[in-house]
Design a protein around this motif. Structure first.
Motif: not given
Length: 419
Positions: A307-314, A333-347
């Motif tokens: 869901q690209r909820d990076t704060d919750h993810y971290l 820092a790396h995950k914040r930068a990567v997730n911010a550049g995505k329009s969708w993610i599936e895992v």
């Protein structure tokens, strides 16, 4: 005539011994001649003879142990039991028969006691090790070794949970368990894979029928800066049926017939071996309940990422989290930068295995195959995560190891088509 002469010698020895000498078992009776021994493994026959000895049935115990020794003349624990029987008839404590070999006798006494304790395993047939929460479906068998009990168990991975198939006596390092450095003669605690089979012809006689090396040191051992190598499950020289409980340089040793039997349950490169100080057994229902609870935590981590909820993810990562390259601040820092550049993610996670890690209270190993998909990148990787129970009762990831990552061609589906 040989038996009669032996009993006469014992009687003469008893008569000449101090009248205050104590017996080391209940009073022994010269009971009626024993019936032929029922079929069974050498260990089963040893236990039967030991029970007869404990019940004061001298003739039965001697007949049973003599028949066992005739079939397995190198079974030293059987010879030790025979000596104890004759010593008890003579009124001589076992350790007094050959005091100069006290340590060797003590080791054989420990082996005999551990083998007898095995006969109390009936309840385990309906239970499973509580430390094994989940296994991938493709792993049919699991090996677990209770080092304190000198016992190896083969468990089948069934739809109802783990099912105990069989068990065998297994000895460990001469200095016990908890390997930390090369040459400490300790058997490691951990979860390992069997990497290959080394047959009899390629090895010295020390290894008997053959050997299954394991992947010590694994990634957690290396993280803990443990050293050493060459930890195997292997057989024994043919001048002995088995080795005493603490006798190797860190390997797990089994009788040669047990090694031959074990080969049917090994898938090289896949089969896991759990080396534990002590195994705790629980009902399959209790294990399933804990598995469901913990898998919900894993799913919450995965969903936060998707869901690209990076704060919750971290928030699922402990303050002391590390990878093989980075600590938590760089990772975050790396995950914040990567997730911010995505329009969708599936895992998607597949082939999940979950273990309580031996020797590490509150540490849980989770391994899986991960498929990651996004609008710009798609890959398949194999990961191991080490989750630590925190003071607040939550589980968080303390260590993550990516074993392999393979980029694949992204699926041609637009972001609008994504849920």
């Amino acid at each position: 005539m040989v038996r009669a002469a032996g009993l006469l010698a014992v009687a003469l020895l008893a008569a000449s011994h101090d009248v205050e000498a104590r017996l080391v078992s209940p009073p022994l009776l010269l009971d009626a001649p024993a019936a032929p021994a029922p079929p069974g493994s050498p260990e089963d026959r040893l236990i039967e003879a030991a029970h007869a000895f404990d019940n004061g049935q001298a003739r039965l115990a001697l007949d049973r142990v003599d028949a066992l020794i005739e079939d397995e003349p190198t079974f030293r624990a059987a010879h030790y039991l025979r000596g104890r029987i004759f010593g008890a008839l003579a009124g001589v404590p076992a350790a007094s028969l050959m005091p100069e070999h006290g340590e060797a006798l003590q080791a054989l006494a420990e082996e005999l006691d551990l083998r007898i304790a095995r006969s109390h395993l009936d309840d385990a047939r309906h239970m499973q090790p509580s430390a094994v929460l989940a296994l991938p479906d493709h792993l049919r068998y699991l090996l677990t070794v209770d080092l304190s009990a000198a016992r190896l168990y083969v468990l089948e991975n069934s739809t109802e949970g783990l099912r105990l198939i069989a068990d065998r006596y297994a000895a460990m390092g001469s200095a016990g368990f908890g390997k930390e450095r090369e040459g400490d003669n300790r058997t490691p605690l951990g979860i390992y894979r069997i990497t290959e089979w080394k047959d009899d012809a390629s090895l010295p006689e020390l290894y008997g029928h053959g050997a299954f090396p394991v992947d010590y040191p694994n990634d957690w051992d290396r993280h803990r800066r443990r050293t050493g190598y060459g930890i195997w499950l292997h057989g024994v020289p043919r001048d002995t049926y088995a080795r005493v409980p603490r006798s190797s340089e860190g390997c797990v040793t089994l009788s040669n017939d047990a090694m031959a039997w074990l080969q049917d349950y090994i898938d090289i490169g896949e089969t896991r071996v759990v080396l534990a100080e002590s195994l705790q057994w629980a009902t399959r229902e209790a294990v399933a309940s804990e598995r469901t609870r913990f898998q919900a935590r894993i799913d919450a981590w995965r969903n936060a990422w998707a869901q690209r909820d990076t704060d919750h993810y971290l928030s699922f990562y402990a303050d002391n989290f590390t990878t093989e390259q980075h600590a938590r601040p760089h990772f975050a820092a790396h995950k914040r930068a990567v997730n911010a550049g995505k329009s969708w993610i599936e895992v998607e996670l597949r082939d999940i295995a979950i273990f309580d890690y031996p020797g590490e209270p509150g540490l849980r190993l989770v391994s899986f195959e991960q498929e990651y998909r996004s609008d710009s990148y798609q890959s398949v990787s194999h990961k191991r995560q080490y989750w630590r129970l925190q003071e607040d009762g939550s589980w968080r990831i303390e260590r993550e190891v990516e074993l392999e990552e393979r980029e694949i061609t992204p699926t041609a589906i637009s972001a609008e088509a994504r849920p």
